[in-house]
Write an enzyme that holds these catalytic residues in place. Structure first.
Site, PDB file in Angstrom:
ATOM      1  CG  HIS A 102      -1.714   1.204   1.484  1.00 55.84           C
ATOM      2  ND1 HIS A 102      -2.435   1.830   0.641  1.00 55.84           N
ATOM      3  CD2 HIS A 102      -1.645   2.236   2.608  1.00 55.84           C
ATOM      4  CE1 HIS A 102      -2.955   2.971   0.978  1.00 55.84           C
ATOM      5  NE2 HIS A 102      -2.319   3.243   2.180  1.00 55.84           N
ATOM      6  CG  HIS A 158       0.716   7.173   4.237  1.00 52.84           C
ATOM      7  ND1 HIS A 158       1.090   6.330   3.226  1.00 52.84           N
ATOM      8  CD2 HIS A 158      -0.692   6.716   4.504  1.00 52.84           C
ATOM      9  CE1 HIS A 158       0.201   5.438   2.793  1.00 52.84           C
ATOM     10  NE2 HIS A 158      -0.823   5.798   3.554  1.00 52.84           N
ATOM     11  CD  GLU A 205      -4.303   5.938  11.577  1.00 54.13           C
ATOM     12  OE1 GLU A 205      -3.867   7.270  11.495  1.00 54.13           O
ATOM     13  OE2 GLU A 205      -5.382   5.686  12.002  1.00 54.13           O
ATOM     14  CG  ASP A 206      -2.034   1.676  10.302  1.00 55.18           C
ATOM     15  OD1 ASP A 206      -2.936   2.174  10.981  1.00 55.18           O
ATOM     16  OD2 ASP A 206      -2.007   1.734   9.070  1.00 55.18           O
ATOM     17  CG  ASP A 212      -3.710   7.106   2.300  1.00 54.19           C
ATOM     18  OD1 ASP A 212      -3.594   5.761   2.286  1.00 54.19           O
ATOM     19  OD2 ASP A 212      -4.260   7.554   3.477  1.00 54.19           O
ATOM     20  CG  ASP A 249     -22.272  16.803 -25.097  1.00 51.75           C
ATOM     21  OD1 ASP A 249     -22.865  16.190 -24.266  1.00 51.75           O
ATOM     22  OD2 ASP A 249     -21.909  17.998 -25.110  1.00 51.75           O
TER      23      ASP A 249
HETATM   24 MN    MN Z   1      -2.907   4.651   4.132  1.00 51.45          MN
END
Ligand code: MN
Length: 737
Positions: A58, A82, A86-87, A149, A270
């Site tokens: 990812h 990134h 967070e993880d 992301d 169109d």
């Molecule tokens: Mn992410």
């Protein structure tokens, strides 16, 4: 370095990333990129994505998206890192130590954005926006990485098993991130985000549109190929260097068009578009000329976004033409640089950072964000802030407020009546006036963003039919229509009954001696279920009272010819020419002699005003038309005498009448001012005024056409006389319509 075939997919993705980045920015130092890759791989090592792939795929794909936009190394490092804060157990502090202040700040920003909740209660939602803006202003790369992301997450959204989670992410994408990408000019990003979100939010509609596009693909492509060749040849002949691409429009933009214009897929003409990218602004206009020389342009569809760029700095020329086989298609014409800005917007900036000076585009974007943030710090009410932000993201909506600060969202061009109905249908029904920002405004006032609206209500007040032309919301329209129909029906019943009684008295039919059954039977003869409906029919003028009486009391008319059978009847029944039905809920300024409250309206053909001699005429389906006795139509109408009804002007009402006046003048300055000063000294309201020059045989003159409100004929005559006294005025006429 060619990718190592024995390497793991993760290593291979990184090798490709580095190669891509090096190609775009050969002079940059890529050592930090490799370091970021090792660092992130190490910390995400044990994690997998919903798809079962290693988690590191990812961040690598996010960095790829950024590399495709040719973003700088800091952005790519941020892309790789990134999700570590967070993880994983990594802190921002550790990122700062290892990668420096810039990267740490960006990673911190992206981490914070991930925690925002845009779908909570309004104030928290506003708070989320505020934080996002602050992060964006701090460093715009934060939002660009966040968008990359989100794009990768949307591309892989199908792997998330829970439907609600998918829907929530898709909704956030279409409502928050796609508009931000749009605002930052990132057309390509916005387009893909929208299409992916649409796919998850409305799979059926999305599949149907894609299917239709697919079935027509072959013919579309053949067609595009054909027009492309023509354009290329013509451009070559004119010496305009250009690249010409044909494309089929995106599913979501087709869907929006269908929704906006309330049409189905077959009616979206169109679907096909041609894009011409050339080398200079001059050649853009040259290419437009070539296109218009080849095919007929559709009026109103030529747009010059080069002279007037869109707020997100998008520039292009647009036109739609009728091509071969009568097929419509759109053409966009732009320079290389405009094309980059159109596709990548703010992200286009980072390419120019090294070497030559970049375009001023990003400066303006930053200015836009700064404005919002500076402004938001002045605003106390988060709801208001939210609305203002949304105003920029959703230009088709107007954000207005109740005096207590409640936000009422209305479509563009909505009026205070829409506002009143949005609050409550009873408020709408009783709406007698409105104050906007503390000042009384007419009900036709167009609401603007930020207006604080106070509705003035009056118990028993009724909506008028004119409101239908003023409202923009379906809610208000339906409520008004419903009430008007109900009122009219009630009124028609009342009128019909009185009309029948009046005619019965005139003809000497004693209605009091006639039983229910006779009335019921007569109603049945006309196809009505109830006696009330018969009255309503009479009130709407669908038949004359005399005809009805002949059915109710046939014995009274014994010996007379059956009127309904008269051959000429059809011709007589035709509605006289007085314009579209304008049955108000009764014109309160006119009274019908002997009968109260007859449904009357002033005929459009002669527009009588108080003081004019008038006469009433029962018309088919519309009630009683009141004409001026001078009206030429009256002569034609009045030979059916039984439909004539005496009418007179009611006293004690001050309702003004609009009257159209035509003034013929010399063409000299100052005259208009003199005329308006006469009107204002008399407190006459001017509804509209239009002046134009008029060339007669040998004298140049001007013609002023205006509509003014007058109380009665006397006031009008006074005004006309005053105007005629102005030197230079040749004539003043009252127009009948
Ligand atoms: Mn992410």
């Amino acid at each position: 370095m060619p990718p190592d075939v024995t390497a793991s997919p993760v290593d291979q993705l990184f090798a490709e990333l580095e190669a891509k980045a090096r190609e775009a920015r050969p002079r940059d130092d890529f050592a930090p990129l490799e370091k970021a890759f090792r660092f992130a791989s190490q910390h995400h090592k044990l994690q997998t994505r919903e798809s079962g792939e290693p988690y590191m795929i990812h961040p690598l794909m996010v960095a790829h998206i950024l590399a495709d936009m040719r973003m700088d190394v800091v952005s790519l490092e941020t892309g790789l890192l990134h999700d570590v804060v967070e993880d994983t157990s990594v802190t921002v502090e550790e990122v700062r130590k290892a990668f420096g202040e810039e990267v740490a700040r960006c990673v911190d920003g992206v981490t914070k954005l991930s925690k925002l909740d845009f779908f909570s209660a309004e104030d928290r939602q506003a708070e989320s926006f505020r934080k996002m803006l602050l992060a964006m202003v701090n460093d715009l790369r934060v939002i660009i990485v966040k968008l990359a992301d989100r794009l990768h997450n949307m591309r892989t959204l199908g792997h998330i098993p829970q439907a609600e989670r998918r829907e929530r992410i898709a909704r956030e994408t279409i409502e928050i991130y796609a508009p931000i990408a749009h605002r930052l000019g990132m057309g390509k990003m916005r387009g893909e985000l929208e299409d992916l979100a649409f796919l998850h939010l409305d799979p059926e509609a999305s599949a149907e549109i894609s299917k239709t596009i697919e079935t027509h693909r072959e013919t579309s492509e053949a067609f595009l190929q054909k027009i492309r060749r023509t354009v290329e040849a013509e451009l070559r002949r004119e010496g305009i260097p250009a690249r010409v691409d044909g494309r089929v429009k995106r599913a979501y933009s087709v869907y929006q068009k269908m929704k906006r214009q309330k049409i189905n897929m077959d009616q979206v003409y169109d679907l096909l578009a041609l894009r011409i990218v050339t080398d200079s602004v001059k050649n853009c206009y040259g290419a437009l000329g070539v296109i218009h020389n080849e095919w007929r342009p559709i009026p109103g569809r030529i747009k010059d976004f080069i002279a007037i760029p869109r707020p997100n700095l998008y520039q292009s020329l647009h036109t739609s033409v009728i091509g071969p086989e009568g097929r419509h298609f759109e053409v966009q014409i732009r320079t290389e640089e405009m094309h980059r800005i159109a596709e990548e917007g703010i992200a286009a900036h980072w390419k120019y950072k090294e070497g030559r000076k970049g375009p001023a585009a990003d400066e303006q974007q930053i200015t836009w964000l700064r404005h919002l943030v500076e402004w938001q710090s002045d605003v106390q009410d988060p709801g208001e802030f939210m609305s203002t932000l949304k105003v920029d993201l959703y230009p088709d909506e107007v954000y207005t407020f109740t005096p207590r600060g409640r936000v009422i969202v209305l479509p563009r061009d909505a009026t205070p009546i829409d506002f009143a109905y949005a609050i409550h249908s009873e408020v709408g029904q009783a709406c007698a006036g409105a104050k906007v920002n503390g000042r009384i405004v007419p009900l036709r006032y167009t609401l603007r963003n930020g207006d604080i609206v106070e509705i003035l209500t009056q118990p028993g007040h009724q909506p008028s039919k004119d409101w239908l032309a003023l409202v923009k919301t379906a809610r208000a329209r339906n409520k008004i229509k419903h009430l008007i129909n109900a009122n009219e029906h009630t009124k028609a019943i009342e009128i019909g009954q009185k009309y029948l009684e009046k005619e019965a008295r005139r003809l000497g039919v004693q209605l009091s001696k006639i039983g229910e059954e006779e009335l019921q039977r007569a109603a049945g003869d006309y196809g009505y279920a109830k006696i009330e409906d018969l009255y309503a029919g009479l009130g709407y003028g669908k038949m004359s009272a005399r005809q009805a009486l002949q059915k109710i009391a046939p014995e009274h008319f014994a010996g007379e010819a059956d009127e309904a059978a008269t051959p000429a009847q059809g011709a007589l029944e035709t509605t006289p020419a007085q314009g579209p039905p304008s049955r108000d809920d009764g014109d309160a300024v006119i009274k019908v002699r002997g009968v109260d409250d007859l449904m009357v309206y002033r005929a459009k053909c002669c527009n009588p005003i108080r003081g004019d001699a008038i006469v009433g005429y029962v018309t088919r389906g519309k009630g009683v038309a009141v004409h001026s006795k001078m009206c030429p139509n009256v002569q034609n109408l009045m030979y059916e005498v039984e439909r004539k009804i005496d009418v007179e002007w009611a006293r004690n009402t001050a309702d003004p009448f609009p009257v159209k006046i035509m003034v013929h003048t010399d063409d000299r300055p100052g005259l208009l001012a003199q005329i308006t000063s006469i009107l204002s000294s008399d407190n006459t309201n001017i509804r509209s005024l239009e002046a134009r020059t008029e060339s007669h045989a040998n004298t140049d003159g001007a013609l002023i056409e205006m509509t003014v409100d007058v109380r009665d004929k006397k006031q009008l005559e006074k005004l006309v006389a005053a105007m005629r006294r102005i030197s230079g005025i040749r004539d003043v006429e009252r127009m009948l319509n």
